[in-house]
Design an enzyme around this catalytic site. Structure first.
Site, mmCIF file in Angstrom:
data_model
loop_
_atom_site.group_PDB
_atom_site.id
_atom_site.type_symbol
_atom_site.label_atom_id
_atom_site.label_comp_id
_atom_site.label_asym_id
_atom_site.label_seq_id
_atom_site.Cartn_x
_atom_site.Cartn_y
_atom_site.Cartn_z
ATOM 1 N N CYS A 243 13.686 11.186 6.227
ATOM 2 C CA CYS A 243 13.456 10.801 7.300
ATOM 3 C C CYS A 243 14.911 11.234 8.299
ATOM 4 C CB CYS A 243 13.235 9.374 7.636
ATOM 5 S SG CYS A 243 14.213 8.508 6.799
ATOM 6 N N GLU B 248 9.771 2.041 10.797
ATOM 7 C CA GLU B 248 10.667 3.046 10.575
ATOM 8 C C GLU B 248 9.867 4.429 10.750
ATOM 9 O OE1 GLU B 248 13.758 2.503 10.831
ATOM 10 O OE2 GLU B 248 13.825 0.619 10.638
ATOM 11 N N LYS C 159 0.884 -0.995 -0.059
ATOM 12 C CA LYS C 159 -0.085 0.023 -0.074
ATOM 13 C C LYS C 159 0.995 1.120 -0.063
ATOM 14 C CE LYS C 159 -1.764 3.093 1.779
ATOM 15 N NZ LYS C 159 -1.636 4.728 1.183
ATOM 16 N N GLU D 94 9.464 17.146 14.507
ATOM 17 C CA GLU D 94 10.075 16.794 13.237
ATOM 18 C C GLU D 94 9.101 18.028 12.442
ATOM 19 O OE1 GLU D 94 8.691 13.374 11.254
ATOM 20 O OE2 GLU D 94 10.811 13.114 10.799
HETATM 21 P P1 NAP Z 1 2.388 9.094 7.113
HETATM 22 O O1 NAP Z 1 1.282 10.015 7.112
HETATM 23 O O2 NAP Z 1 2.633 8.417 8.536
HETATM 24 O O3 NAP Z 1 1.963 8.134 6.101
HETATM 25 C C1 NAP Z 1 2.805 6.869 5.745
HETATM 26 C C2 NAP Z 1 1.905 5.895 5.257
HETATM 27 O O4 NAP Z 1 1.026 5.463 6.079
HETATM 28 C C3 NAP Z 1 1.451 6.341 3.878
HETATM 29 O O5 NAP Z 1 1.166 5.273 2.708
HETATM 30 C C4 NAP Z 1 -0.023 6.535 4.323
HETATM 31 O O6 NAP Z 1 -1.009 6.533 3.443
HETATM 32 C C5 NAP Z 1 -0.467 5.546 5.480
HETATM 33 N N1 NAP Z 1 -1.050 5.786 6.449
HETATM 34 C C6 NAP Z 1 -1.649 7.222 6.809
HETATM 35 N N2 NAP Z 1 -2.714 6.895 7.775
HETATM 36 C C7 NAP Z 1 -2.757 5.374 8.203
HETATM 37 C C8 NAP Z 1 -3.210 4.772 8.920
HETATM 38 N N3 NAP Z 1 -3.949 5.381 10.019
HETATM 39 N N4 NAP Z 1 -3.088 3.332 8.928
HETATM 40 C C9 NAP Z 1 -2.124 2.915 8.300
HETATM 41 N N5 NAP Z 1 -1.313 3.448 7.332
HETATM 42 C C10 NAP Z 1 -1.617 4.936 7.189
HETATM 43 O O7 NAP Z 1 3.899 9.509 6.896
HETATM 44 P P2 NAP Z 1 4.165 10.387 5.486
HETATM 45 O O8 NAP Z 1 3.601 11.668 5.794
HETATM 46 O O9 NAP Z 1 4.032 9.624 4.086
HETATM 47 O O10 NAP Z 1 5.821 10.343 5.641
HETATM 48 C C11 NAP Z 1 6.594 11.202 6.567
HETATM 49 C C12 NAP Z 1 6.831 10.706 7.771
HETATM 50 O O11 NAP Z 1 7.474 9.263 7.328
HETATM 51 C C13 NAP Z 1 7.910 11.422 8.470
HETATM 52 O O12 NAP Z 1 7.385 11.209 10.017
HETATM 53 C C14 NAP Z 1 9.339 10.488 8.350
HETATM 54 O O13 NAP Z 1 10.091 10.778 9.491
HETATM 55 C C15 NAP Z 1 8.851 9.442 8.036
HETATM 56 N N6 NAP Z 1 9.926 8.618 7.421
HETATM 57 C C16 NAP Z 1 10.742 7.659 8.196
HETATM 58 C C17 NAP Z 1 11.617 6.869 7.415
HETATM 59 C C18 NAP Z 1 12.387 5.914 8.286
HETATM 60 O O14 NAP Z 1 13.145 5.091 7.778
HETATM 61 N N7 NAP Z 1 12.730 6.061 9.693
HETATM 62 C C19 NAP Z 1 11.917 7.111 6.126
HETATM 63 C C20 NAP Z 1 10.989 7.913 5.551
HETATM 64 C C21 NAP Z 1 9.877 8.645 6.085
HETATM 65 P P3 NAP Z 1 -1.696 7.828 2.585
HETATM 66 O O15 NAP Z 1 -0.597 8.224 2.048
HETATM 67 O O16 NAP Z 1 -2.714 7.261 1.654
HETATM 68 O O17 NAP Z 1 -2.185 8.818 3.695
#
Ligand code: NAP
Ligand code: MG
Length: 490
Positions: free
Chosen positions: A288, A254, A179, A389
């Site tokens: 990230c 992560e 997904k 963040e």
């Molecule tokens: P996000 O909002 O958490 O979204 C990540 C994924 O989760 C997307 O596919 C999103 O789908 C899905 N999602 C959203 N709500 C959900 C729910 N209630 N249940 C299950 N899945 C759900 O994060 P983002 O804005 O895409 O990414 C930014 C974040 O990722 C930052 O905090 C960053 O630090 C972190 N990050 C961490 C790493 C690491 O390796 N530590 C690497 C990259 C990014 P939708 O897009 O459809 O909402």
């Protein structure tokens, strides 16, 4: 709005490209030119997740019985196809997500390199043989797949992250439901297309696009799914972990970071400033591992700030397809508003804005989600801009008086993903390697730059203790079975 000739992309379930059962779609836009539509994607519902899980479950017995070297052959073919199509896919990645082309190529290269690395694990799927404490007995371990696994990915590495989860998951013998983030579904779809071309059997990899807020719960909450892996925000990570905790299913997370570069007063300031600018403004601050805090000895804070301001001003902002561009857009308008809000928060908290601090406007920039590279100084550790963040091109400079204070400040946040130190003093290097609480530590380099053959992941709220990539990547996706064989003489 340019809609003529815009493609509609489908889900991939049980080896077939299919529409969502509702027939609804959503729009994927280029964040550098909002009127440019990348494509329409299936706005799937829980019933589509249900179909994908059923397909993955059906495909599981044959895939888990496939010899690991044979699984590896398919992954290797996929990596080589990615390599052949690197230029074309890098351009699509820049158009879909916004990062400059040279960074998009890096995103592709990580997937390619890791694919090759993992493919060889097919011939190394070893266990242990261990002497027993008893006579006429032999002990050994074997690895087994988890079963059907769900993979949920973010938009900031649209190909690298889906690939670095999917390849080892498949190598371990699992069947997968992917997904992708709704901001960047295209590169995940391309990965699945390439896996299909490489010969992956029907149902082994399935792709379902649509809102994480509804699909996430359906995928995570389904008892047929043995494991979930998410890269995303800490908030979503906690939500998913709580669902998986109900029936003790494995979840690997992560999550976010608040990564710091420490600059001591014996550091080479030109090197430090260049590394901070790259790690802070590269990918528009949306890695990230992006540098978000600069913890600097007060003796050199003015000299460092001067260099950071000059580097911020020199960043060329615009469409990442143009080779002169250093910094592309943020991923969408919502992110522009969120970063802008933090600028207000910083000002109200009493931090001093040295440069940037607003959406980048004028000419072509008006059609995209651009933001100026920003530096705040005189930041103190309790301010929100020093703790939360921001995920944008914003640096918070925190002056400190000693090595000890630098470490205390570095470790004072709830995250622990990546941290760097600049110093010429060998003792401080080794102390920092011991004292810093983070999963990744860089000495005399910025906080970014994973290598696929080394473990990647964070401490504290940056994850839940798992590591991706590296030699144990496949282990994360499998169970260990310990076997005791007794053969007494009759
Ligand atoms: P996000 O909002 O958490 O979204 C990540 C994924 O989760 C997307 O596919 C999103 O789908 C899905 N999602 C959203 N709500 C959900 C729910 N209630 N249940 C299950 N899945 C759900 O994060 P983002 O804005 O895409 O990414 C930014 C974040 O990722 C930052 O905090 C960053 O630090 C972190 N990050 C961490 C790493 C690491 O390796 N530590 C690497 C990259 C990014 P939708 O897009 O459809 O909402
Ligand atoms: Mg998009």
């Amino acid at each position: 709005m340019t809609t003529a000739g815009v493609p509609t992309f489908q889900n991939f379930i049980g080896g077939e490209w299919v529409n969502s059962l509702s027939g609804k779609t959503f729009i994927d836009r280029n964040p550098a030119h909002e009127d440019q539509i990348i494509g329409y994607f299936q706005q799937s519902g829980t019933e589509d997740i249900d179909r994908a899980i059923a397909a993955a479950k059906t495909a599981l017995p044959a895939w888990r019985a496939t010899p690991p070297p044979e699984r590896g052959e398919i992954i290797l073919r996929a990596a080589l196809l990615l390599e052949q199509r690197r230029e074309e896919l890098s351009k699509l990645l820049t158009q879909e997500m916004g990062k400059p082309l040279k960074e998009a190529r890096g995103d592709l290269q990580t997937a390619i390199d890791f694919g090759k690395y993992v493919a060889a694990e097919g011939r190394r799927a070893e266990g242990e043989t261990v002497p027993s404490a008893l006579r006429d007995k032999m002990c050994l371990t074997v690895r087994e797949p988890m079963g059907v696994v769900g993979i949920i990915t973010p938009w900031n590495f649209p190909l690298a992250i889906p690939a670095w989860k999917t390849f080892p998951a498949l190598m371990a013998g699992n069947t997968v439901i992917l997904k992708p983030a709704s901001d960047t579904p295209l590169l995940s779809l391309k990965l699945v297309e390439i896996l299909a071309e490489a010969g992956i059997p029907s149902g082994v990899i399935n792709l379902v696009t649509g809102p994480g807020s509804t699909l996430g719960d359906a995928l995570t909450g389904d008892p047929r799914v043995s494991m979930i892996s998410l890269t995303g925000s800490t908030e979503v990570g906690k939500h998913i972990a709580a669902i998986c905790a109900k029936d003790l299913r494995r979840v690997t997370l992560e999550l976010g970071g608040k990564n710091a570069v420490i600059v001591l007063d014996d550091a080479n300031l030109d090197d430090a400033a260049a590394a901070i600018a790259w790690a802070g403004f590269g990918t528009t601050g949306q890695r990230c591992t992006a540098t978000s805090r600069v913890i600097v000895h007060k003796n050199v804070v003015d000299a460092l700030n001067e260099r950071l301001v000059a580097l911020a001003k020199s960043q060329k902002i615009g469409d990442g397809l143009d080779p002169v561009i250093d910094m592309g857009p943020l991923v969408n308008r919502t992110r522009v508003a969120a970063v802008d809000e933090y600028i207000g928060v910083g000002k109200n908290e009493g931090a001093r804005l040295l440069v940037g601090g607003r959406p980048a406007r004028g000419g072509e920039l008006d059609n995209g989600s651009f933001f100026e590279p920003t530096v705040f100084t005189d930041v103190t550790p309790n301010m929100r801009i020093a703790r939360e963040e921001i995920f944008g091109p914003v640096l918070s400079v925190l002056p400190v008086a000693s090595y000890d204070e630098a470490i205390e400040v570095a470790n004072s946040v709830e995250y622990g993903l990546s941290c760097a130190i600049f110093t010429e003093n060998m003792r401080n290097v080794f102390h920092a390697m011991r004292d810093i609480q983070s999963g990744l530590i860089y000495v005399n380099a910025g906080t970014t730059g994973a290598e696929p053959h080394l473990p990647f992941g964070g401490m504290k709220m940056s994850g839940n203790g798992h590591r991706e990539l590296g030699a144990t990547a496949v282990d994360e996706w499998s169970e260990v079975k310990t076997v005791f064989v007794t053969y007494p003489k009759r």
